[in-house]
Design a protein around this motif. Structure first.
Motif, PDB file in Angstrom:
ATOM      1  N   ARG A  11      34.108  41.766  41.648  1.00 39.10           N
ATOM      2  CA  ARG A  11      34.633  42.366  42.713  1.00 39.10           C
ATOM      3  C   ARG A  11      34.723  41.307  43.915  1.00 39.10           C
ATOM      4  O   ARG A  11      33.821  40.473  44.139  1.00 39.10           O
ATOM      5  N   ARG A  12      35.840  41.459  44.774  1.00 34.27           N
ATOM      6  CA  ARG A  12      36.066  40.405  45.839  1.00 34.27           C
ATOM      7  C   ARG A  12      35.135  40.508  46.835  1.00 34.27           C
ATOM      8  O   ARG A  12      34.888  41.256  47.461  1.00 34.27           O
ATOM      9  N   GLU A  14      35.882  38.958  49.703  1.00 33.45           N
ATOM     10  CA  GLU A  14      36.533  39.175  50.939  1.00 33.45           C
ATOM     11  C   GLU A  14      36.615  40.739  51.328  1.00 33.45           C
ATOM     12  O   GLU A  14      36.726  40.826  52.682  1.00 33.45           O
ATOM     13  N   ASP A  15      36.244  41.444  50.293  1.00 40.90           N
ATOM     14  CA  ASP A  15      36.673  42.795  50.919  1.00 40.90           C
ATOM     15  C   ASP A  15      35.785  43.589  51.801  1.00 40.90           C
ATOM     16  O   ASP A  15      36.220  44.558  52.275  1.00 40.90           O
ATOM     17  N   SER A 506      44.742  31.507  51.110  1.00 42.66           N
ATOM     18  CA  SER A 506      44.711  33.000  50.571  1.00 42.66           C
ATOM     19  C   SER A 506      45.029  34.061  51.536  1.00 42.66           C
ATOM     20  O   SER A 506      44.586  33.910  52.665  1.00 42.66           O
ATOM     21  N   GLY A 510      42.945  36.614  46.863  1.00 42.79           N
ATOM     22  CA  GLY A 510      41.242  36.517  46.438  1.00 42.79           C
ATOM     23  C   GLY A 510      40.915  35.352  46.049  1.00 42.79           C
ATOM     24  O   GLY A 510      40.039  35.331  45.217  1.00 42.79           O
ATOM     25  N   THR A 513      37.026  34.621  45.982  1.00 44.27           N
ATOM     26  CA  THR A 513      36.352  35.178  44.951  1.00 44.27           C
ATOM     27  C   THR A 513      36.567  34.318  43.600  1.00 44.27           C
ATOM     28  O   THR A 513      35.586  33.788  43.019  1.00 44.27           O
ATOM     29  N   THR A 514      37.971  34.135  43.292  1.00 44.36           N
ATOM     30  CA  THR A 514      38.374  33.476  42.133  1.00 44.36           C
ATOM     31  C   THR A 514      37.858  32.073  42.232  1.00 44.36           C
ATOM     32  O   THR A 514      37.068  31.641  41.229  1.00 44.36           O
ATOM     33  N   ASN A 672      39.758  35.789  36.798  1.00 47.23           N
ATOM     34  CA  ASN A 672      39.171  37.181  37.037  1.00 47.23           C
ATOM     35  C   ASN A 672      40.212  38.245  36.739  1.00 47.23           C
ATOM     36  O   ASN A 672      41.383  38.432  37.519  1.00 47.23           O
ATOM     37  N   ILE A 675      41.704  40.739  39.308  1.00 52.38           N
ATOM     38  CA  ILE A 675      42.692  40.194  40.463  1.00 52.38           C
ATOM     39  C   ILE A 675      44.114  39.847  39.722  1.00 52.38           C
ATOM     40  O   ILE A 675      45.124  40.179  40.425  1.00 52.38           O
TER      41      ILE A 675
ATOM     42  N   HIS B  96      39.612  47.391  43.392  1.00 50.17           N
ATOM     43  CA  HIS B  96      40.566  46.279  44.128  1.00 50.17           C
ATOM     44  C   HIS B  96      41.862  46.986  44.565  1.00 50.17           C
ATOM     45  O   HIS B  96      42.862  46.745  44.121  1.00 50.17           O
ATOM     46  N   GLN B  99      44.676  43.771  48.705  1.00 49.04           N
ATOM     47  CA  GLN B  99      44.645  42.319  48.733  1.00 49.04           C
ATOM     48  C   GLN B  99      44.630  41.682  49.908  1.00 49.04           C
ATOM     49  O   GLN B  99      43.709  41.099  50.198  1.00 49.04           O
TER      50      GLN B  99
END
Lengths: 793, 167, 265
Positions: A11-12, A14-15, A506, A510, A513-514, A672, A675, B96, B99
């Motif tokens: 899961r990201r 940044e979210d 970015s 993402g 994360t990646t 990922n 993503i 997700h 973005q």
């Protein structure tokens, strides 16, 4: 902690800030004493400026300053530079007229910036902007390719004859002519690739700041590549040395290419902050975005394919006109040339290809790269033409593709249009997609739809793209004025945590994360030990930024190279600590271990020794554990795949519903999957948008008729289907991760599949091809025009 | 200048504004709640959606002075004081459904209102139609629909924990 | 936006007084059209008279023969009203599809009809149902109310207070939204009720909502979609723009009308 290495749908990270409303986008930044800039823009597509009277605006309440183009030019502010020079067929350079930050003498498109008002509040600035009186002599406008190329057409730039920016070609004309001369059949197609307006959800914004004590400027901006902005703006526009100019691109709300370029407003707020010694903020409203963000696409093309008796492609001939708009945006010239014509082989073995591209200035917003950039145009042309070839030959659309595929055994494969593909298996992605989309079961679905009064069609596209942009020497020889390597700096902190400074940016992809997954994997440490830093020229050594699906392929490779350097140094430190030879040390699972023994030092132990070098090979090694790598790719990467779309058309209204969309893509190694799927779904949505909904319309006077979301159809949730995404990968052979990139495949592969499906649905109506967007209005016109014929049959 | 007093995210707030000040400007410029975004100027994009007296509204299409005495909830006010996310926020992360994140605050606020108004539960199609007032340019909406479908199960008490997205 | 004075009266009488005193003032109901107009600086009223403080202008009442909706009742309230759903389902259904959820939470019946945007939905319902518009001074029949694009029979200091919709025997509304704005490109409201068969078209007309008499006659003879076969729509007076030509709009009027009749049952 679950598996979080390469291949995990982590899961990201940044979210949390984004779902909490704690992101920091440029317009969220407020600096003490900040003023607000509002740009007065041209209401005319083409006009001479006889005079500008700013006195009333300057005297308006709360106004700090009003500046015009003449004043900025007098202060030595240069024009916006173009980063790519394309040459004409005869070897002469393209026409490259000046692009002032604020108009000087003439305005050339609706929205061309004319003056800036800087005031205590945005409302005050806007109030004052209305008090500026501009004396325009309105000139006839040429907003379209057709208008600009008519004999005797008004000139957008004095001295650019015929409004031609360049007349370029690629490929072997003689070989193509010879192949056409002996062709069994020739398939011909004229098409338009519709002009698009990017519409990232975050409008562009910029905050300039100047510190009179240090003489340092800071620009916060909505950019995909802050270092490039620093280079271009510092060196060419404002002449601020790079060590006195910091560019920060914080959280950025989508780019899709439109935030690559150096825009006038960035220079204006930075320059004005220096003049006024106060921070200056500018934020576009959406209407400004429509008339000032670089647009995308806008080609008119004639293409012909020569075929042999068996339906094999013998040669392809393409003539394209490309709209540049009123000025050359930063990378505009390369889009319809090196990002377009080089892709015309597609996934096929066509042995001879010749493309001619004429780039034309018009009285419209500058056109530059938009998601896919050149490659969607090439793919749309080629895949539509392949469908026409199938029609001409009476062959099945899938069969003609299979017959012409570059076989998996043929890699590396040299195309006749400069590129060498390193890997791929087009049959594999085709077969996987046919199965996932149940191609074989389609006719039953068509029949069922017919019973419901709907016209159902299916379309297919098998495509390739070149991304991971790009080998510097190659692009340099083709006219690029920059290198296209990428930079990573990896700092192993004293206690063993890792900070990665990347030159990529970015804005939805993402990366935090990646890249953290990638680094965690490289060093065998948990992701929680890894921090990714991007978007700030003061923190990151250098970088070329994010576009052309390059971040993992080029930026990720730079990280691997930097990691290799860290590990090499760590081995020497560990060897010293373990009293062994560096050659005997292996690095695995976060440990430096003497091979064949259980003697080992963790990364944290090694880094501590590096920063507290008491017991350390100080004669041989510098303290510290930090390395930088500049990675210049050896080749482009070549993602490809197959997209299949199914639509239903309501013959009474012309409304198209996309009922199924299936993509199977080869994006190389997937870091990922969650993503990657999201990137592809988003790209497909933009492709469906181009195919069915979106288009930029100018009237004959150059007024932008699709100048707001009331008239430019943005895809909404109920316009789109669920998008089924699969992958069938081959590894890239020339980068250390085997990655290819996934940011643009969706937008590149999908439009011809959608249009193919619409054409298929209307096949009984005599339709061979349709230009985009296939709106209900146009489809109804076709259906209506053919209704009598249908009734008669 | 007129003064407007209201409750924002459960706390009293007040500011001196112009009559022409929009609610979103009050939130972003005066109260520095920058989670609410502005993505268009024609009330189309929905990046600015907040709740006013329990209903989702576009804060770019409401005057600040109209909010005298109102209860306003923004994206910043959704999580519990201990930081526990609202199920809709959690679902967006799990599925997700974002973005670049720019449309996300408005999308989440609209989605919560949509789910709350439809206790009977929504089909995917109904979710798509219910998002008519919110634009996303990144995701293609696929994962947003999945996130809302999952979150409504938690919000309606059908399940205790958010269903996990497939790996 | 230009600045303006702001008033939030608590009674219709006070609102009318303010309006009468200032010819450059504008009344705001939900503000869903007015605020975007102000943001684009397309209007410069001296003052905004916000009706949202007038409690008396909110509410729905249903009698045996009519549904009366007060002017400041939101589209969301109409859409979710069980009474309206029962009495005139077509009206609730129409309200449920005006704009988007956020517009429905703020937008009002009074604002919609007083503005008479040629692409608004409500005018079609008012006209097709043969409603009566109540104002602070009088009652106006729907046929007299809409006088042209963005133009109504309202006097300068007159405020819509409610609309009384006679309950029809059958009614339905079907629209074809503009792909970009989602406003009605063509919206057709058909009704069969105390005032006979009435067909109102919104979105398509250059002068705003209008009745389609040829369709009314055809449906009066035979209430079925088939009855509309071959009943054309004069393209004169229709809108044409980048989304739809006059010809296409005229065609869509026919298709939407048939669908509306089918939906009405």
């Amino acid at each position: 902690m679950g598996f979080e290495g390469i291949g995990a749908s982590v899961r990201r990270r940044e979210d949390l800030r984004f779902v909490s409303g704690r992101g920091t986008y440029t317009d969220d930044i407020n600096r003490p004493g900040q003023l607000y800039a509002v740009i007065l823009r041209s209401p005319h597509a083409h006009a001479r400026i006889r005079g500008i009277d700013t006195a009333a605006a300057k005297a308006a309440p709360g106004v700090a300053a009003v500046f015009t183009g003449d004043e900025m030019a007098a202060d030595g502010v240069g024009g916006l530079p173009c980063g790519w020079q394309v040459k004409n067929k005869d070897g002469t350079p393209m026409a490259e007229p000046p692009h002032p930050v604020l108009a000087v003498g003439k305005v050339r498109h609706v929205g061309d910036p004319v003056a800036v008002v800087i005031a205590e509040t945005r409302s005050r600035a806007r109030d004052a902007a209305e008090l500026i009186s501009v004396d325009y002599e309105v000139l006839p406008a040429v907003p379209t390719l057709e208008a600009a190329q008519k004999p005797g057409a008004p000139l957008v730039h004095d001295g650019v004859a015929g409004n031609i920016c360049y007349d370029w070609h690629l490929g072997d004309k003689d070989a193509v002519d010879a192949a056409f001369a002996k062709a069994h059949k020739v398939a011909r197609l004229e098409l338009v690739n519709n002009r698009l307006i990017p519409n990232a959800m975050e409008p562009r914004a910029a905050v300039g700041e100047f510190d009179p004590m240090s003489g340092e400027y800071t620009l916060y901006t909505t950019s995909q590549n802050p270092h490039v902005i620093r280079l271009l703006m510092g060196a060419f526009v404002l002449h601020i040395p790079e060590h006195k100019l910091r560019v920060v691109a914080p959280d950025v709300g989508g780019g899709f290419g439109s935030k690559i370029y150096h825009y006038a407003e960035e220079a204006i707020v930075t320059w004005a902050a220096g003049k006024l010694k106060r921070p200056v903020k500018w934020t576009a409203d959406r209407a400004e975005s429509f008339m000032s963000d670089a647009h995308g696409r806008d080609h008119v093309t004639v293409a012909e394919m020569a075929l042999d008796r068996d339906g094999r492609f013998l040669a392809l001939r393409v003539r394209t006109q490309a709209n540049m708009g009123a000025y050359l945006s930063t990378f505009a010239p390369c889009v319809p040339t090196y990002l377009y014509a080089t892709l015309l082989a597609g996934v096929y073995t066509t042995p001879a290809i010749y493309a001619e591209v004429k780039a034309v200035f018009t009285n419209s917003v500058p056109v530059d790269a938009y998601r896919g950039a050149g490659r969607p145009e090439a793919t749309f042309l080629l895949e539509r033409l392949v469908d026409i070839c199938a029609l001409e030959m009476g062959m099945d659309r899938v069969e003609i593709r299979r017959r012409n595929f570059i076989p998996a055994s043929a890699f590396p494969y040299q195309t006749p249009v400069a590129l060498q593909y390193d890997s791929g298996d087009y049959t594999a992605t085709l077969d996987a997609c046919l199965k996932a989309a149940d191609w074989a079961g389609f006719e039953a679905r068509r029949a069922e739809a017919k019973r419901r009064g709907k016209l159902r069609g299916i379309g297919i596209s098998t495509y390739i793209e070149a991304c991971g942009i790009a080998p510097s020497a190659v692009v340099g020889s083709l006219g690029a004025r920059a290198g296209l390597y990428e930079v990573a700096n990896i700092r192993v902190n004293p206690t063993g945590s890792i900070t990665v400074f990347t030159g990529t940016h970015s804005h939805g992809q993402g990366h935090e994360t990646t890249f953290a997954q990638l680094i965690a994997d490289q060093f065998g440490v948990p992701m929680s030990q890894v921090e990714i830093v991007h978007g700030d020229t003061a923190r990151i050594p250098f970088g070329m930024g994010t576009y052309g699906s390059r971040s993992i392929a080029v930026g990720g490779s730079a990280m691997v190279k930097a990691a290799e350097k860290i590990i090499a140094k760590g081995k020497r430190i560990a060897a010293h600590l373990l009293e062994a030879s560096a050659d005997d040390i292996e690095f695995k699972d976060g440990k430096f271990q003497v091979a064949g023994t259980d003697r080992a030092k963790t990364l944290a132990e090694v880094s501590l020794a590096a920063y507290v070098p008491h017991n350390y090979p100080i004669e041989e090694l510098e303290p510290g554990l930090e390395e930088t790598a500049f990675y210049d790719p050896k080749n482009f990467t070549y993602p490809g795949g197959c997209h299949i779309c199914e639509v239903e058309i309501d013959p009474d209204t012309g409304v198209v519903e996309v009922v199924n969309f299936t993509a199977v893509d080869d994006v190389g190694r997937v870091i990922n999957p969650m993503i990657v799927e999201g990137q592809i779904q988003g790209g497909v949505a933009q492709g469906i948008g181009q195919a069915l909904l979106e288009t930029c319309v100018y009237d004959a006077d150059g007024q932008l008729l699709s100048g707001s979301m009331m008239d430019y159809t943005m895809p909404r949730a109920d316009d789109l289907p669920n998008i089924t995404v699969g992958t069938a990968i081959t590894l890239c052979t020339h980068n250390p991760l085997g990655v290819k990139g996934c940011g643009e495949v969706g937008a590149i592969g999908s439009p011809p599949a959608v249009i193919g499906a619409v054409v298929d649905a209307l096949k009984d109506y005599g339709v061979r091809h349709l230009d985009m967007p296939a709106t209900p209005h146009r489809l109804w016109q076709i259906i209506n025009a053919n209704r009598p014929r249908m009734a008669a049959e | 200048m007129p003064k407007v007093s209201l409750t924002v995210n459960g706390k009293p707030a007040s500011a001196e504004v112009e009559n022409r000040t929009l609610l979103v400007e009050l939130l972003r410029e005066h109260l520095r709640l920058t989670g609410t975004h502005v993505g268009c100027d024609t009330s189309q994009c929905g990046a600015c959606v907040v709740h006013v007296n329990g209903a989702s509204v576009k804060s770019c299409t409401m005057l600040a002075v109209q909010c005298e005495g109102a209860e306003v909830v923004t994206i910043e006010g959704l999580a519990a004081p201990d930081g526990t996310l609202h199920p809709m926020q959690e679902a967006f992360r799990e599925y997700h459904a974002l973005q670049c994140g720019f449309c996300t605050p408005g999308m989440v606020m609209s989605a919560i209102d949509l789910v709350q108004r439809n206790p009977q539960g929504l089909s995917d199609r109904e979710i798509r139609e219910g998002l008519e007032g919110n634009l996303c340019r990144c995701t293609g909406y696929h994962n947003i629909v999945r996130a809302i479908a999952a979150a409504q199960q938690v919000m309606h008490g059908k399940v205790k924990e958010l269903p996990r997205a497939a790996e | 936006m230009y600045d303006f004075a702001y008033h939030r009266p608590s009674s219709v009488a006070d609102a009318v007084k303010l309006l009468a005193a200032d010819p450059d003032a504008k009344v705001m109901s939900g503000g869903m059209t007015l605020i975007p107009t102000l943001k684009q600086r397309l209007a410069r009223p001296s003052a905004i008279i916000d009706l949202s403080g007038i409690q008396d202008l909110v509410g729905i009442s249903v009698s045996a023969s009519a549904v009366t909706i007060k002017a400041m009742t939101t589209h969301a309230a109409v859409a979710s009203s069980a009474e309206v759903r029962k009495a005139i389902p077509a009206l609730a259904e129409m309200a449920a599809h005006i704009g988007d959820a956020q517009v429905r939470n703020r937008g009002t019946l009074g604002g919609s009809i007083a503005n008479h945007d040629p692409a608004a939905d409500y005018p079609a319902a008012v006209l097709a149902l043969g409603a009566t518009v109540h104002t602070n001074t009088r009652r106006i029949a729907a046929d007299d109310f809409f006088t042209g694009m963005f133009s109504t029979a309202l006097a300068a200091d007159e405020i819509v207070t409610a609309v009384e919709f006679p309950i029809p025997e059958k009614a339905a509304y079907v629209k074809f939204p503009n792909p970009a704005s989602r406003y009605a490109m063509v919206g057709v409201f058909v009704a069969k009720g105390p005032a006979g068969v009435r067909v109102a078209i919104t979105g398509a007309g250059a002068n705003g909502v209008f009745r389609h008499h040829a369709m009314e006659e055809a449906l009066a003879r035979n209430w079925s979609p088939d009855a509309l076969e071959g009943v054309g729509t004069d393209q004169e007076g229709l809108n044409g723009d980048i989304h739809a030509s006059k010809e296409y709009r005229a065609h869509l009027v026919g298709v939407m009308a048939k669908r509306a009749v089918a939906k009405a049952g």
